[in-house]
Structures are given as C-alpha cells and as structure tokens.
Design a protein around this motif. Structure first.
Motif, PDB file in Angstrom:
ATOM      1  N   ASP A  36       0.711  -1.246   0.230  1.00  0.00           N
ATOM      2  CA  ASP A  36      -0.032   0.101   0.139  1.00  0.00           C
ATOM      3  C   ASP A  36       0.752   1.330  -0.042  1.00  0.00           C
ATOM      4  N   ARG A  37       1.895   1.115   0.788  1.00  0.00           N
ATOM      5  CA  ARG A  37       3.035   2.293   0.880  1.00  0.00           C
ATOM      6  C   ARG A  37       3.466   2.637  -0.356  1.00  0.00           C
ATOM      7  N   ALA A  38       3.960   1.712  -1.129  1.00  0.00           N
ATOM      8  CA  ALA A  38       4.421   1.760  -2.642  1.00  0.00           C
ATOM      9  C   ALA A  38       3.566   2.420  -3.513  1.00  0.00           C
ATOM     10  N   ARG A  39       2.368   1.923  -3.186  1.00  0.00           N
ATOM     11  CA  ARG A  39       1.455   2.462  -4.286  1.00  0.00           C
ATOM     12  C   ARG A  39       0.949   3.808  -4.069  1.00  0.00           C
ATOM     13  N   GLN A  40       1.018   4.406  -2.812  1.00  0.00           N
ATOM     14  CA  GLN A  40       0.749   5.651  -2.317  1.00  0.00           C
ATOM     15  C   GLN A  40       1.966   6.571  -2.913  1.00  0.00           C
ATOM     16  N   ASP A  41       3.208   5.881  -3.031  1.00  0.00           N
ATOM     17  CA  ASP A  41       4.394   6.401  -3.585  1.00  0.00           C
ATOM     18  C   ASP A  41       4.528   6.495  -5.325  1.00  0.00           C
ATOM     19  N   HIS A  42       3.474   5.948  -5.540  1.00  0.00           N
ATOM     20  CA  HIS A  42       3.387   5.875  -7.287  1.00  0.00           C
ATOM     21  C   HIS A  42       4.339   4.908  -7.646  1.00  0.00           C
ATOM     22  N   VAL A  43       4.621   3.767  -7.130  1.00  0.00           N
ATOM     23  CA  VAL A  43       5.435   2.772  -7.559  1.00  0.00           C
ATOM     24  C   VAL A  43       4.651   1.537  -8.115  1.00  0.00           C
ATOM     25  N   ALA A  44       5.033   0.967  -9.101  1.00  0.00           N
ATOM     26  CA  ALA A  44       4.140  -0.122  -9.665  1.00  0.00           C
ATOM     27  C   ALA A  44       4.320  -1.473  -8.595  1.00  0.00           C
ATOM     28  N   THR A  45       3.572  -2.050  -8.333  1.00  0.00           N
ATOM     29  CA  THR A  45       3.581  -3.302  -7.230  1.00  0.00           C
ATOM     30  C   THR A  45       2.922  -4.278  -8.032  1.00  0.00           C
ATOM     31  N   THR A  46       3.332  -5.577  -7.691  1.00  0.00           N
ATOM     32  CA  THR A  46       2.583  -6.862  -7.704  1.00  0.00           C
ATOM     33  C   THR A  46       2.676  -7.679  -6.840  1.00  0.00           C
ATOM     34  N   GLU A  47       1.596  -8.620  -6.470  1.00  0.00           N
ATOM     35  CA  GLU A  47       1.373  -9.518  -5.360  1.00  0.00           C
ATOM     36  C   GLU A  47       1.949 -10.900  -5.929  1.00  0.00           C
ATOM     37  N   SER A  48       2.528 -11.010  -6.796  1.00  0.00           N
ATOM     38  CA  SER A  48       3.268 -12.235  -7.330  1.00  0.00           C
ATOM     39  C   SER A  48       4.755 -12.217  -7.797  1.00  0.00           C
ATOM     40  N   LEU A  49       5.468 -12.682  -7.000  1.00  0.00           N
ATOM     41  CA  LEU A  49       6.883 -13.203  -7.142  1.00  0.00           C
ATOM     42  C   LEU A  49       7.125 -13.371  -8.650  1.00  0.00           C
ATOM     43  N   GLU A  50       6.429 -14.223  -8.983  1.00  0.00           N
ATOM     44  CA  GLU A  50       6.626 -14.740 -10.460  1.00  0.00           C
ATOM     45  C   GLU A  50       6.304 -13.690 -11.669  1.00  0.00           C
ATOM     46  N   PHE A  51       5.440 -12.879 -11.242  1.00  0.00           N
ATOM     47  CA  PHE A  51       5.193 -11.790 -12.211  1.00  0.00           C
ATOM     48  C   PHE A  51       6.429 -10.774 -12.109  1.00  0.00           C
ATOM     49  N   LEU A  52       6.885 -10.524 -10.977  1.00  0.00           N
ATOM     50  CA  LEU A  52       7.994  -9.682 -10.755  1.00  0.00           C
ATOM     51  C   LEU A  52       9.225  -9.884 -11.542  1.00  0.00           C
ATOM     52  N   VAL A  53       9.529 -11.127 -11.312  1.00  0.00           N
ATOM     53  CA  VAL A  53      10.627 -11.909 -12.101  1.00  0.00           C
ATOM     54  C   VAL A  53      10.501 -11.916 -13.182  1.00  0.00           C
ATOM     55  N   TRP A  54       9.382 -12.245 -13.881  1.00  0.00           N
ATOM     56  CA  TRP A  54       9.278 -12.375 -15.532  1.00  0.00           C
ATOM     57  C   TRP A  54       9.130 -10.992 -16.118  1.00  0.00           C
ATOM     58  N   ASN A  55       8.835  -9.941 -15.426  1.00  0.00           N
ATOM     59  CA  ASN A  55       8.908  -8.578 -15.945  1.00  0.00           C
ATOM     60  C   ASN A  55      10.055  -7.905 -15.649  1.00  0.00           C
ATOM     61  N   SER A  56      11.105  -8.335 -15.239  1.00  0.00           N
ATOM     62  CA  SER A  56      12.153  -7.565 -14.895  1.00  0.00           C
ATOM     63  C   SER A  56      13.421  -8.041 -15.363  1.00  0.00           C
ATOM     64  N   ASP A  57      14.524  -7.225 -15.839  1.00  0.00           N
ATOM     65  CA  ASP A  57      15.793  -7.836 -16.402  1.00  0.00           C
ATOM     66  C   ASP A  57      16.757  -7.897 -15.134  1.00  0.00           C
ATOM     67  N   ALA A  58      16.320  -7.406 -14.055  1.00  0.00           N
ATOM     68  CA  ALA A  58      17.390  -7.585 -12.655  1.00  0.00           C
ATOM     69  C   ALA A  58      16.299  -7.685 -11.646  1.00  0.00           C
ATOM     70  N   VAL A  59      16.584  -8.323 -10.659  1.00  0.00           N
ATOM     71  CA  VAL A  59      15.834  -8.455  -9.448  1.00  0.00           C
ATOM     72  C   VAL A  59      16.804  -7.853  -8.378  1.00  0.00           C
ATOM     73  N   LEU A  60      16.248  -6.947  -7.817  1.00  0.00           N
ATOM     74  CA  LEU A  60      16.846  -6.229  -6.437  1.00  0.00           C
ATOM     75  C   LEU A  60      16.348  -6.838  -5.342  1.00  0.00           C
ATOM     76  N   VAL A  61      17.181  -7.550  -4.578  1.00  0.00           N
ATOM     77  CA  VAL A  61      16.734  -8.245  -3.276  1.00  0.00           C
ATOM     78  C   VAL A  61      16.914  -7.109  -2.206  1.00  0.00           C
ATOM     79  N   ALA A  62      15.964  -6.869  -1.442  1.00  0.00           N
ATOM     80  CA  ALA A  62      16.277  -5.917  -0.392  1.00  0.00           C
ATOM     81  C   ALA A  62      15.328  -6.293   0.982  1.00  0.00           C
TER      82      ALA A  62
END
Length: 257
Positions: A36-62
């Motif tokens: 929710d905080r990310a959305r308030q910061d106008h950052v795109a979000t996903t609730e699926s780790l698979e979706f995040l990986v498939w739509n990224s060239d690099a994955v930042l682990v934080a």
C-alpha cells in the motif's frame, strides 16, 4: 534494464524512488501495508513474485537477512538468465549461488544516503555477469549515488566505513550542535551552522584537493583559537577513537557473514 524490487523497507523504497526516474520499476513485498505504501509512492506493485521476475531484467533483493533463505528458495527456477542484485548485509555471492546455482549476481553495499540520491555504494559482480551487464548496472545505479567497485572480501570494511559511516557522522553533528547550545545558540540554529560548515568543508576538500590534515594546518593559526581546540581532540584521542570505532564495526560485520 527493468528492475524488480523484492522488499519495500527503508532501502528498498529508497532505491525504488531513485530508479523509477530512470527505468521501469515494480515492487513485491509479502507485507500488504508495504505494498500500500509503494502504491501511495506511485510505484508499480505486484502481489506475485513470479510476475515480478518475469517482467524484470534484474531483481533487486532488499529483504531482511532472516527472510533470505525462503526467498532464495522461491527464486529457484525463476531467474533464468536474469541478474540478481543483492543489498542484504552479510549475504555473500557464494551463499546466494549455493542455493541458486551459478547465476548472475551483483552484491551491493549501500548506505542510507541513497534516500537523497547521494548514496555511497560498493559492488562486486560474480564471473557470470558480462561486461555489458555490469556497465548497464553501473549506469543505472549511479542515479542513486556514487559506486565503488571493490573486491568482495573488502565488503565488511566498506560496511564499517560507508554503510555505518552516516551514523558516526550524525553523532558528530549532534555533538557539534550541542556545543553550540552550550555556547548559547538554539539547537536548530547551531545544527544549521554545523551542517553548512561541514558541507562547505567537504566541498572545499573535493574541489581544492589535498588531504584533510593539510587543511587543519591552514585553518589553525599559530597560537590561535583553532589549535587550542585541536589540542583537546588530540589529548582525548579523537583520531584513535574514530579508527577503533570503524575497526570494531568492521569486526562485527565479519561476524555476521
């Protein structure tokens, strides 16, 4: 280079804020409040780790160190040829590859100044990372601050010097501001004076060159006020105390790895 960020804590959100100005960023976190905080910061979000990986060239682990084992297990089979960038303290490339295999990994040690795009970051890439990928990483992450390529066995020392360094600087600033209060200034005024003095001194050293001790001698006139203060610092072991502070911090970092 599209970036997927796993974890939206202090550092994850700082990187997201800086990187989204340069590229596509999507965030994943198991905590709904952080999503929710990310959305308030106008950052795109996903609730699926698979979706995040498939739509990224690099994955930042934080994520926090305690959450790393389960996350790496979840990433098995997903990364393929994608780059994994880790900012997790104490997490070596060898530990990551022990779980994921010989994947492309860049380990980064940042500091909190990424929040204002003035971060100081060390990085080291695994042999699997191509020169083109490393160049793209440097170009993109330079938007977050200054990058230093160092050997991985120096990461703990860098953690002590730059990762923890801002806290030591803040303690010094607070002490200087309190000294201003003791002399009669309100704290806010004293802190403003100290901040301007420190920033100006750093800019002078960067632009004019030389080493700090040379400028100490330029400021300290014979028999003047400055040398009187320097005498107190020397008598109280100021330099040695700072050196020991960094050494002990480095030793602690080594115990975490």
């Amino acid at each position: 280079m599209r970036i997927g960020i796993v974890g939206y804590g202090n550092m994850g959100s700082a990187f997201a804020s800086a990187l989204k100005e340069k590229t596509q960023v999507v965030v994943y976190d198991v905590d709904p409040a952080k999503i929710d905080r990310a959305r308030q910061d106008h950052v795109a979000t996903t609730e699926s780790l698979e979706f995040l990986v498939w739509n990224s060239d690099a994955v930042l682990v934080a994520v926090k160190p305690k959450d790393v084992p389960s996350l790496l297990e979840d990433l098995k089979g997903l990364l393929e040829e994608r780059l994994l960038v880790s900012i997790v303290a104490g997490l070596s490339i060898e530990k990551i590859q022990r779980t994921l295999g010989e994947k492309k990994v860049i380990r980064v040690m940042p500091n909190v100044n990424v929040l204002v795009r003035r971060g100081v970051m060390a990085f080291w890439a695994s042999p699997q990372v191509s020169s083109e990928e490393k160049k793209a990483f440097v170009e993109l992450f330079s938007s977050c601050g200054k990058l230093y390529e160092i050997k991985e066995d120096m990461m703990d020392s860098f953690t002590a010097l730059a990762g923890s360094g801002p806290a030591f600087v803040f303690k010094f600033l607070h002490a200087m501001a309190l000294s201003g209060v003791m002399e009669g200034f309100p704290y806010s005024t004293a802190l403003s004076i100290v901040l301007d003095t420190v920033v100006g001194s750093c800019e002078l050293l960067k632009e004019m060159g030389g080493v700090p001790e040379e400028w100490v001698l330029r400021v300290a006139s014979p028999g003047g006020t400055t040398v009187e203060g320097i005498k107190v610092l020397e008598e109280r072991g100021f330099v040695g105390t700072v050196m020991e502070c960094v050494r002990q911090t480095s030793q602690k970092a080594k115990r975490l790895t």
